[in-house]
Design a protein around this motif. Structure first.
Motif, PDB file in Angstrom:
ATOM      1  N   ARG A  66     -43.684 111.418 -11.998  1.00 56.69           N
ATOM      2  CA  ARG A  66     -45.053 111.903 -12.114  1.00 56.69           C
ATOM      3  C   ARG A  66     -45.729 111.810 -10.761  1.00 56.69           C
ATOM      4  O   ARG A  66     -45.493 110.871  -9.999  1.00 56.69           O
ATOM      5  CB  ARG A  66     -45.856 111.063 -13.123  1.00 56.69           C
ATOM      6  N   ALA A  67     -46.597 112.754 -10.471  1.00 56.69           N
ATOM      7  CA  ALA A  67     -47.374 112.694  -9.238  1.00 56.69           C
ATOM      8  C   ALA A  67     -48.147 111.379  -9.198  1.00 56.69           C
ATOM      9  O   ALA A  67     -48.767 110.970 -10.188  1.00 56.69           O
ATOM     10  CB  ALA A  67     -48.328 113.882  -9.162  1.00 56.69           C
ATOM     11  N   GLY A  68     -48.068 110.700  -8.058  1.00 57.78           N
ATOM     12  CA  GLY A  68     -48.729 109.411  -7.881  1.00 57.78           C
ATOM     13  C   GLY A  68     -47.788 108.242  -8.013  1.00 57.78           C
ATOM     14  O   GLY A  68     -48.047 107.164  -7.447  1.00 57.78           O
ATOM     15  N   ASN A  69     -46.688 108.403  -8.761  1.00 58.31           N
ATOM     16  CA  ASN A  69     -45.676 107.348  -8.818  1.00 58.31           C
ATOM     17  C   ASN A  69     -44.855 107.343  -7.537  1.00 58.31           C
ATOM     18  O   ASN A  69     -44.764 108.347  -6.838  1.00 58.31           O
ATOM     19  CB  ASN A  69     -44.741 107.551 -10.013  1.00 58.31           C
ATOM     20  N   ARG A  70     -44.220 106.235  -7.267  1.00 57.14           N
ATOM     21  CA  ARG A  70     -43.356 106.142  -6.092  1.00 57.14           C
ATOM     22  C   ARG A  70     -41.942 106.594  -6.439  1.00 57.14           C
ATOM     23  O   ARG A  70     -41.494 106.490  -7.581  1.00 57.14           O
ATOM     24  CB  ARG A  70     -43.356 104.718  -5.543  1.00 57.14           C
ATOM     25  N   VAL A  71     -41.231 107.089  -5.426  1.00 57.42           N
ATOM     26  CA  VAL A  71     -39.865 107.559  -5.623  1.00 57.42           C
ATOM     27  C   VAL A  71     -38.998 106.477  -6.255  1.00 57.42           C
ATOM     28  O   VAL A  71     -38.171 106.751  -7.129  1.00 57.42           O
ATOM     29  CB  VAL A  71     -39.251 108.028  -4.278  1.00 57.42           C
ATOM     30  N   CYS A  72     -39.205 105.221  -5.843  1.00 56.48           N
ATOM     31  CA  CYS A  72     -38.367 104.134  -6.349  1.00 56.48           C
ATOM     32  C   CYS A  72     -38.524 103.916  -7.845  1.00 56.48           C
ATOM     33  O   CYS A  72     -37.655 103.294  -8.479  1.00 56.48           O
ATOM     34  CB  CYS A  72     -38.628 102.842  -5.592  1.00 56.48           C
ATOM     35  N   ALA A  73     -39.613 104.426  -8.450  1.00 53.52           N
ATOM     36  CA  ALA A  73     -39.791 104.277  -9.893  1.00 53.52           C
ATOM     37  C   ALA A  73     -38.729 105.060 -10.662  1.00 53.52           C
ATOM     38  O   ALA A  73     -38.315 104.648 -11.752  1.00 53.52           O
ATOM     39  CB  ALA A  73     -41.187 104.750 -10.298  1.00 53.52           C
ATOM     40  N   ILE A  74     -38.274 106.178 -10.106  1.00 54.15           N
ATOM     41  CA  ILE A  74     -37.222 106.961 -10.753  1.00 54.15           C
ATOM     42  C   ILE A  74     -35.924 106.163 -10.777  1.00 54.15           C
ATOM     43  O   ILE A  74     -35.263 106.045 -11.814  1.00 54.15           O
ATOM     44  CB  ILE A  74     -37.027 108.305 -10.037  1.00 54.15           C
ATOM     45  N   GLY A  75     -35.558 105.604  -9.627  1.00 53.59           N
ATOM     46  CA  GLY A  75     -34.338 104.813  -9.558  1.00 53.59           C
ATOM     47  C   GLY A  75     -34.369 103.604 -10.473  1.00 53.59           C
ATOM     48  O   GLY A  75     -33.355 103.253 -11.088  1.00 53.59           O
ATOM     49  N   PHE A 123     -37.974 102.802  -0.828  1.00 55.79           N
ATOM     50  CA  PHE A 123     -38.336 104.192  -1.113  1.00 55.79           C
ATOM     51  C   PHE A 123     -39.697 104.214  -1.799  1.00 55.79           C
ATOM     52  O   PHE A 123     -39.813 104.413  -3.007  1.00 55.79           O
ATOM     53  CB  PHE A 123     -37.249 104.858  -1.957  1.00 55.79           C
ATOM     54  N   ARG A 124     -40.723 104.021  -0.982  1.00 56.07           N
ATOM     55  CA  ARG A 124     -42.077 103.845  -1.490  1.00 56.07           C
ATOM     56  C   ARG A 124     -42.934 105.096  -1.380  1.00 56.07           C
ATOM     57  O   ARG A 124     -44.106 105.098  -1.764  1.00 56.07           O
ATOM     58  CB  ARG A 124     -42.765 102.688  -0.754  1.00 56.07           C
ATOM     59  N   ALA A 125     -42.370 106.185  -0.862  1.00 60.62           N
ATOM     60  CA  ALA A 125     -43.148 107.417  -0.759  1.00 60.62           C
ATOM     61  C   ALA A 125     -43.618 107.859  -2.138  1.00 60.62           C
ATOM     62  O   ALA A 125     -42.893 107.714  -3.131  1.00 60.62           O
ATOM     63  CB  ALA A 125     -42.297 108.518  -0.123  1.00 60.62           C
ATOM     64  N   GLU A 143     -35.818 116.218   2.058  1.00 68.09           N
ATOM     65  CA  GLU A 143     -36.503 114.969   1.733  1.00 68.09           C
ATOM     66  C   GLU A 143     -37.328 115.175   0.456  1.00 68.09           C
ATOM     67  O   GLU A 143     -37.775 116.275   0.192  1.00 68.09           O
ATOM     68  CB  GLU A 143     -37.423 114.563   2.882  1.00 68.09           C
ATOM     69  N   PRO A 144     -37.490 114.130  -0.353  1.00 68.39           N
ATOM     70  CA  PRO A 144     -37.038 112.757  -0.133  1.00 68.39           C
ATOM     71  C   PRO A 144     -35.670 112.496  -0.765  1.00 68.39           C
ATOM     72  O   PRO A 144     -35.220 113.242  -1.640  1.00 68.39           O
ATOM     73  CB  PRO A 144     -38.105 111.953  -0.873  1.00 68.39           C
ATOM     74  N   CYS A 145     -35.016 111.429  -0.333  1.00 67.34           N
ATOM     75  CA  CYS A 145     -33.863 110.901  -1.053  1.00 67.34           C
ATOM     76  C   CYS A 145     -34.383 110.257  -2.347  1.00 67.34           C
ATOM     77  O   CYS A 145     -35.434 109.604  -2.344  1.00 67.34           O
ATOM     78  CB  CYS A 145     -33.154 109.871  -0.190  1.00 67.34           C
ATOM     79  N   VAL A 146     -33.661 110.455  -3.448  1.00 67.06           N
ATOM     80  CA  VAL A 146     -34.085 109.930  -4.754  1.00 67.06           C
ATOM     81  C   VAL A 146     -32.960 109.034  -5.301  1.00 67.06           C
ATOM     82  O   VAL A 146     -32.082 109.500  -6.034  1.00 67.06           O
ATOM     83  CB  VAL A 146     -34.405 111.065  -5.750  1.00 67.06           C
ATOM     84  N   LEU A 168     -44.638 110.449  -5.071  1.00 63.95           N
ATOM     85  CA  LEU A 168     -44.356 111.793  -5.568  1.00 63.95           C
ATOM     86  C   LEU A 168     -45.662 112.582  -5.593  1.00 63.95           C
ATOM     87  O   LEU A 168     -46.701 112.061  -5.993  1.00 63.95           O
ATOM     88  CB  LEU A 168     -43.752 111.716  -6.965  1.00 63.95           C
ATOM     89  N   THR A 169     -45.593 113.830  -5.171  1.00 65.08           N
ATOM     90  CA  THR A 169     -46.801 114.648  -5.062  1.00 65.08           C
ATOM     91  C   THR A 169     -46.703 115.889  -5.942  1.00 65.08           C
ATOM     92  O   THR A 169     -45.610 116.388  -6.232  1.00 65.08           O
ATOM     93  CB  THR A 169     -47.032 115.085  -3.605  1.00 65.08           C
ATOM     94  N   ASP A 170     -47.837 116.381  -6.370  1.00 66.54           N
ATOM     95  CA  ASP A 170     -47.901 117.557  -7.223  1.00 66.54           C
ATOM     96  C   ASP A 170     -47.255 118.762  -6.522  1.00 66.54           C
ATOM     97  O   ASP A 170     -47.612 119.080  -5.382  1.00 66.54           O
ATOM     98  CB  ASP A 170     -49.374 117.864  -7.534  1.00 66.54           C
ATOM     99  N   GLY A 171     -46.292 119.392  -7.173  1.00 65.71           N
ATOM    100  CA  GLY A 171     -45.615 120.556  -6.605  1.00 65.71           C
ATOM    101  C   GLY A 171     -44.330 120.252  -5.878  1.00 65.71           C
ATOM    102  O   GLY A 171     -43.603 121.174  -5.478  1.00 65.71           O
ATOM    103  N   LEU A 172     -43.997 118.960  -5.673  1.00 70.57           N
ATOM    104  CA  LEU A 172     -42.765 118.583  -4.999  1.00 70.57           C
ATOM    105  C   LEU A 172     -41.566 118.969  -5.867  1.00 70.57           C
ATOM    106  O   LEU A 172     -41.555 118.730  -7.073  1.00 70.57           O
ATOM    107  CB  LEU A 172     -42.753 117.074  -4.743  1.00 70.57           C
ATOM    108  N   VAL A 173     -40.536 119.534  -5.229  1.00 73.38           N
ATOM    109  CA  VAL A 173     -39.320 119.942  -5.933  1.00 73.38           C
ATOM    110  C   VAL A 173     -38.194 118.983  -5.559  1.00 73.38           C
ATOM    111  O   VAL A 173     -37.879 118.821  -4.380  1.00 73.38           O
ATOM    112  CB  VAL A 173     -38.923 121.390  -5.571  1.00 73.38           C
ATOM    113  N   ILE A 174     -37.609 118.342  -6.576  1.00 70.60           N
ATOM    114  CA  ILE A 174     -36.530 117.382  -6.347  1.00 70.60           C
ATOM    115  C   ILE A 174     -35.452 117.545  -7.414  1.00 70.60           C
ATOM    116  O   ILE A 174     -35.656 118.242  -8.411  1.00 70.60           O
ATOM    117  CB  ILE A 174     -37.036 115.922  -6.382  1.00 70.60           C
ATOM    118  N   THR A 175     -34.322 116.890  -7.184  1.00 73.33           N
ATOM    119  CA  THR A 175     -33.354 116.703  -8.250  1.00 73.33           C
ATOM    120  C   THR A 175     -33.356 115.241  -8.672  1.00 73.33           C
ATOM    121  O   THR A 175     -33.551 114.352  -7.850  1.00 73.33           O
ATOM    122  CB  THR A 175     -31.917 117.075  -7.831  1.00 73.33           C
TER     123      THR A 175
END
Length: 247
Positions: free
Chosen positions: A137-146, A187-189, A176-179, A191-198
């Motif tokens: 979700r936008a506003g969460n950090r990348v590390c939350a997915i991991g 990995f504290r960046a 970028e970013p690595c997930v 997540l932003t609205d509109g970002l495309v990741i896998t």
């Protein structure tokens, strides 16, 4: 990439649908006795039919259309003469591009009747993805997915292959970013609205240690244990992510 316009979004939707249809056609062709090169030809024909191109050969010189990995091969398996057997787990990974936009997805397909371990591993890769998706979700950090992915994989009794991860995508294969698929506080960046990741859990029945093979492409589990892989390209929003490679 981060989506800046409706035009970009529509083009990403279009290539995401093509990747999904290609994986569906390849999955339908999986059966005992079929060679991985034959599956690759199915994928190549599907992409050509929809006016798309496979990205790995264009970007990295990969010797195939799709990455097709069997059993202890986790990712980047090269299509060839190997024939699938009853009980195998085959990972189909398609990354394709059209009109300057790229989408990436993978599935683990059971070949005939598989062992209880193989079935549970394949199911775990998908449920781990779903848990990771909840954290995207936008506003969460990348590390939350991991954190979410790893928690589910451990709950199932399996291991994350920690050297392998998801990534940004959209204009080329790896952005970028690595997930990571495990919790890593570095990995504290946000997540932003509109970002495309896998998001792509790559997991193993054993220790999770991985080894690059002499072909310089294929990555196997170090202990010979089964591996599974499940992946979608998504768009981050302020609410539920948008799955570009799901029907």
């Amino acid at each position: 990439m981060s989506i800046k316009s409706q035009s970009e979004f529509r083009k990403l939707q279009a290539i995401g649908k093509i990747v999904r249809l290609t994986l569906d056609e390849m999955s339908a062709a999986v059966r005992p006795g079929v060679a991985t090169a034959e599956l690759d030809a199915v994928g190549a024909a599907a992409l050509e039919k929809h006016g798309a191109e496979s990205s790995p050969p264009l970007v990295y010189g990969f010797p195939g259309t799709a990455c097709i990995s069997v059993n202890d091969e986790a990712i980047h398996g090269i299509p060839g003469r190997r024939k699938l057997g009853e009980g195998d787990l085959v990972k189909l990974d398609v990354t394709a591009q059209k009109d300057g936009f790229v989408a990436d997805a993978a599935v683990t397909v059971r070949v005939g009747k598989v062992s209880a371990c193989a079935d549970a591993l394949a199911r775990c890769a998908e449920t781990a993805f779903r848990q990771g998706l909840k954290a995207a979700r936008a506003g969460n950090r990348v590390c939350a997915i991991g954190r979410a992915v790893e928690r589910e994989v451990r709950r199932c009794g399996f291991s994350v292959i920690r050297d392998l991860c998801g990534h940004g995508v959209g204009r080329t294969i790896h952005e970028e970013p690595c997930v990571p698929n495990h919790y890593d506080p570095r990995f504290r960046a946000k997540l932003t609205d509109g970002l495309v990741i896998t998001i792509e859990p790559i997991i193993a029945a054993g220790s999770g240690r991985a080894e690059l093979q002499p072909d310089k492409w294929t990555i196997r589990t170090g202990d010979g244990s089964l591996a599974a892989h499940y992946e979608h390209t998504i768009v981050i929003t302020r609410s539920d992510p948008i799955l570009l490679t799901a029907v």
